[in-house]
Scaffold this motif. Structure first.
Motif, PDB file in Angstrom:
ATOM      1  N   SER A  21       0.849  -1.615   0.254  1.00 16.27           N
ATOM      2  CA  SER A  21       0.341   0.208  -0.288  1.00 16.27           C
ATOM      3  C   SER A  21       0.884   0.951   0.140  1.00 16.27           C
ATOM      4  CB  SER A  21      -0.753  -0.310   1.572  1.00 16.27           C
ATOM      5  OG  SER A  21      -0.301   0.586   2.417  1.00 16.27           O
ATOM      6  N   LEU A  22       2.133   0.925   0.238  1.00 20.85           N
ATOM      7  CA  LEU A  22       3.098   2.089   0.538  1.00 20.85           C
ATOM      8  C   LEU A  22       3.395   2.751  -0.775  1.00 20.85           C
ATOM      9  CD1 LEU A  22       5.420   1.252   3.126  1.00 20.85           C
ATOM     10  CD2 LEU A  22       3.751   2.341   3.511  1.00 20.85           C
ATOM     11  N   ASP A  23       2.885   2.381  -1.984  1.00 21.59           N
ATOM     12  CA  ASP A  23       2.948   2.854  -3.527  1.00 21.59           C
ATOM     13  C   ASP A  23       1.556   3.796  -3.741  1.00 21.59           C
ATOM     14  OD1 ASP A  23       5.164   1.122  -3.902  1.00 21.59           O
ATOM     15  OD2 ASP A  23       4.362  -0.595  -4.858  1.00 21.59           O
ATOM     16  N   PHE A  24       0.889   3.921  -2.811  1.00 25.53           N
ATOM     17  CA  PHE A  24      -0.241   4.479  -3.420  1.00 25.53           C
ATOM     18  C   PHE A  24      -0.677   4.849  -1.833  1.00 25.53           C
ATOM     19  CE2 PHE A  24      -1.523   0.244  -3.512  1.00 25.53           C
ATOM     20  CZ  PHE A  24      -2.970   0.628  -1.979  1.00 25.53           C
ATOM     21  N   LEU A  25      -0.540   5.378  -0.489  1.00 25.02           N
ATOM     22  CA  LEU A  25      -0.974   5.638   0.129  1.00 25.02           C
ATOM     23  C   LEU A  25      -0.124   7.278   0.256  1.00 25.02           C
ATOM     24  CD1 LEU A  25      -2.363   5.114   3.089  1.00 25.02           C
ATOM     25  CD2 LEU A  25      -0.481   4.522   3.870  1.00 25.02           C
ATOM     26  N   ASP A  26      -0.765   7.983   0.614  1.00 25.82           N
ATOM     27  CA  ASP A  26      -0.457   9.641   0.605  1.00 25.82           C
ATOM     28  C   ASP A  26      -0.739   9.404   2.000  1.00 25.82           C
ATOM     29  OD1 ASP A  26      -0.504  12.167   0.228  1.00 25.82           O
ATOM     30  OD2 ASP A  26      -2.575  12.828  -0.282  1.00 25.82           O
ATOM     31  N   VAL A  27       0.518   9.844   2.530  1.00 25.08           N
ATOM     32  CA  VAL A  27       0.968  10.662   3.900  1.00 25.08           C
ATOM     33  C   VAL A  27       1.159  11.824   3.675  1.00 25.08           C
ATOM     34  CG1 VAL A  27       1.040   7.841   4.107  1.00 25.08           C
ATOM     35  CG2 VAL A  27       3.010   8.937   4.067  1.00 25.08           C
ATOM     36  N   SER A  28       1.706  12.649   3.032  1.00 29.76           N
ATOM     37  CA  SER A  28       2.092  13.675   2.686  1.00 29.76           C
ATOM     38  C   SER A  28       1.210  14.575   4.124  1.00 29.76           C
ATOM     39  CB  SER A  28       1.997  14.234   1.761  1.00 29.76           C
ATOM     40  OG  SER A  28       0.422  14.956   1.129  1.00 29.76           O
ATOM     41  N   ALA A  29       0.087  14.577   4.537  1.00 30.35           N
ATOM     42  CA  ALA A  29      -0.219  15.345   5.444  1.00 30.35           C
ATOM     43  C   ALA A  29       0.595  15.705   6.823  1.00 30.35           C
ATOM     44  CB  ALA A  29      -1.791  15.120   5.630  1.00 30.35           C
ATOM     45  N   PHE A  30       1.436  14.159   7.091  1.00 33.44           N
ATOM     46  CA  PHE A  30       2.088  14.299   8.076  1.00 33.44           C
ATOM     47  C   PHE A  30       3.574  14.139   7.911  1.00 33.44           C
ATOM     48  CE2 PHE A  30      -1.429  10.878   7.467  1.00 33.44           C
ATOM     49  CZ  PHE A  30      -2.327  10.866   8.681  1.00 33.44           C
ATOM     50  N   ARG A  31       4.078  15.223   9.104  1.00 39.01           N
ATOM     51  CA  ARG A  31       5.270  15.525   9.652  1.00 39.01           C
ATOM     52  C   ARG A  31       6.234  14.089  10.014  1.00 39.01           C
ATOM     53  NH1 ARG A  31       7.444  16.296  14.465  1.00 39.01           N
ATOM     54  NH2 ARG A  31       5.364  16.192  16.103  1.00 39.01           N
ATOM     55  N   TYR A  32       5.297  13.426  10.530  1.00 41.52           N
ATOM     56  CA  TYR A  32       6.092  11.462  10.833  1.00 41.52           C
ATOM     57  C   TYR A  32       5.156  10.573  10.776  1.00 41.52           C
ATOM     58  CZ  TYR A  32       8.128   8.661  14.733  1.00 41.52           C
ATOM     59  OH  TYR A  32       9.272   7.474  15.177  1.00 41.52           O
ATOM     60  N   VAL A  33       5.893   9.833  10.473  1.00 46.24           N
ATOM     61  CA  VAL A  33       5.060   8.520   9.844  1.00 46.24           C
ATOM     62  C   VAL A  33       5.867   7.053  10.437  1.00 46.24           C
ATOM     63  CG1 VAL A  33       4.805   7.243   8.095  1.00 46.24           C
ATOM     64  CG2 VAL A  33       4.337   9.161   7.789  1.00 46.24           C
ATOM     65  N   ALA A  34       5.772   6.519  11.089  1.00 50.59           N
ATOM     66  CA  ALA A  34       6.292   4.854  11.663  1.00 50.59           C
ATOM     67  C   ALA A  34       6.244   3.958  11.007  1.00 50.59           C
ATOM     68  CB  ALA A  34       6.342   5.210  13.352  1.00 50.59           C
ATOM     69  N   VAL A  35       6.394   2.394  11.231  1.00 50.76           N
ATOM     70  CA  VAL A  35       6.241   1.560  11.154  1.00 50.76           C
ATOM     71  C   VAL A  35       6.292   0.701  12.313  1.00 50.76           C
ATOM     72  CG1 VAL A  35       5.662  -0.678   9.161  1.00 50.76           C
ATOM     73  CG2 VAL A  35       5.885   1.577   8.698  1.00 50.76           C
ATOM     74  N   HIS A  36       4.947  -0.196  12.214  1.00 54.40           N
ATOM     75  CA  HIS A  36       4.883  -0.854  13.854  1.00 54.40           C
ATOM     76  C   HIS A  36       5.313  -2.330  13.263  1.00 54.40           C
ATOM     77  CE1 HIS A  36       4.795  -2.731  17.522  1.00 54.40           C
ATOM     78  NE2 HIS A  36       3.905  -1.510  18.018  1.00 54.40           N
ATOM     79  N   ALA A  37       6.031  -3.244  12.903  1.00 56.95           N
ATOM     80  CA  ALA A  37       6.697  -4.057  12.805  1.00 56.95           C
ATOM     81  C   ALA A  37       5.832  -5.413  13.706  1.00 56.95           C
ATOM     82  CB  ALA A  37       8.087  -4.408  12.796  1.00 56.95           C
ATOM     83  N   PRO A  38       5.733  -6.839  13.066  1.00 57.60           N
ATOM     84  CA  PRO A  38       4.327  -7.388  13.759  1.00 57.60           C
ATOM     85  C   PRO A  38       5.163  -7.802  15.365  1.00 57.60           C
ATOM     86  CG  PRO A  38       5.126  -8.035  11.967  1.00 57.60           C
ATOM     87  CD  PRO A  38       6.120  -7.144  12.016  1.00 57.60           C
ATOM     88  N   SER A  39       3.769  -8.177  16.298  1.00 55.04           N
ATOM     89  CA  SER A  39       4.144  -8.837  17.282  1.00 55.04           C
ATOM     90  C   SER A  39       4.415  -9.316  17.859  1.00 55.04           C
ATOM     91  CB  SER A  39       3.186  -7.748  18.359  1.00 55.04           C
ATOM     92  OG  SER A  39       2.108  -8.573  17.734  1.00 55.04           O
TER      93      SER A  39
END
Length: 210
Positions: A21-39
């Protein structure tokens, strides 16, 4: 307004769809983006999972890891400073205290820190250990998870006692630290919960977890 976002793939099968989904996900409104790995993931899947995250997650996005989930902590060192280790709740075997986290950081000297304030309170309701953790790793702190955590280790909406407890260590959290709100609320109640997070941690603009 929300300025930070954490994209979660807490179950290993969710990683592929999230990364695609990262290829088309628009996150430009956020100054900080993180990803949480599986638990949780199988030991045989760990090398491929690390490669996937290293290759597909943008270089400037942090990747949050539960230390108890890793089968080989040193292997995660390839992520360098992008890796954020999260402190754990009382049911976990490690990552709960200053000493346990220090042993993790000894193996991952470049890793940063994701402080889960709800986990810290559930592990030690006095918040003494929470304060000790924040004082021990100030240079590593990159983001904060905010929620109440029940005795059964489930994230919950912020309660009055939780807010009061969080306020006792809020002065140890720099104002610019991104907040990731982990409370399970409907969209209609989100603004209210964000206000409670601001009250609890005294950061001007809390963030939204996804």
């Amino acid at each position: 307004d929300c300025e930070a976002l954490e994209l979660s793939a807490l179950r290993e099968p969710e990683v592929g769809p999230l990364l695609e989904s990262l290829d088309f996900l628009d996150v430009s409104a956020f100054r900080y983006v993180a990803v949480h790995a599986p638990s949780r993931f199988e030991v045989g899947r760990e090398p491929a999972l690390i490669r996937q995250l290293a290759r597909r997650v943008p270089d400037h996005w942090p990747i949050v890891l539960h230390p108890d989930a890793a089968h080989d902590l040193r292997a995660w060192g390839v992520l360098g400073g992008r890796l954020l280790i999260e402190n754990m709740d009382k049911r976990k075997p490690t990552g709960r205290s200053v000493g346990e986290l220090a042993r993790v950081f000894d193996l991952l000297p470049q890793a940063g820190f994701c402080f889960d304030i709800g986990h810290a309170r559930q592990f030690d309701p006095t918040m003494i250990e929470a304060a000790s953790i924040l004082r021990a790793f100030p240079a590593r702190l990159r983001q904060v998870h905010v929620s109440d955590v029940t005795t059964g280790s489930r994230h919950d909406r912020l309660s009055g006692p939780a807010i009061a407890a969080f306020q006792t260590v809020a002065h140890l959290i720099p104002e610019q630290t991104p907040l990731i709100l982990e409370t399970p609320v409907d969209e209609a109640d989100l603004e209210i919960e964000m206000g409670r997070a601001r009250e609890a941690v005294a950061v001007p603009t809390p963030a939204l977890g996804d």
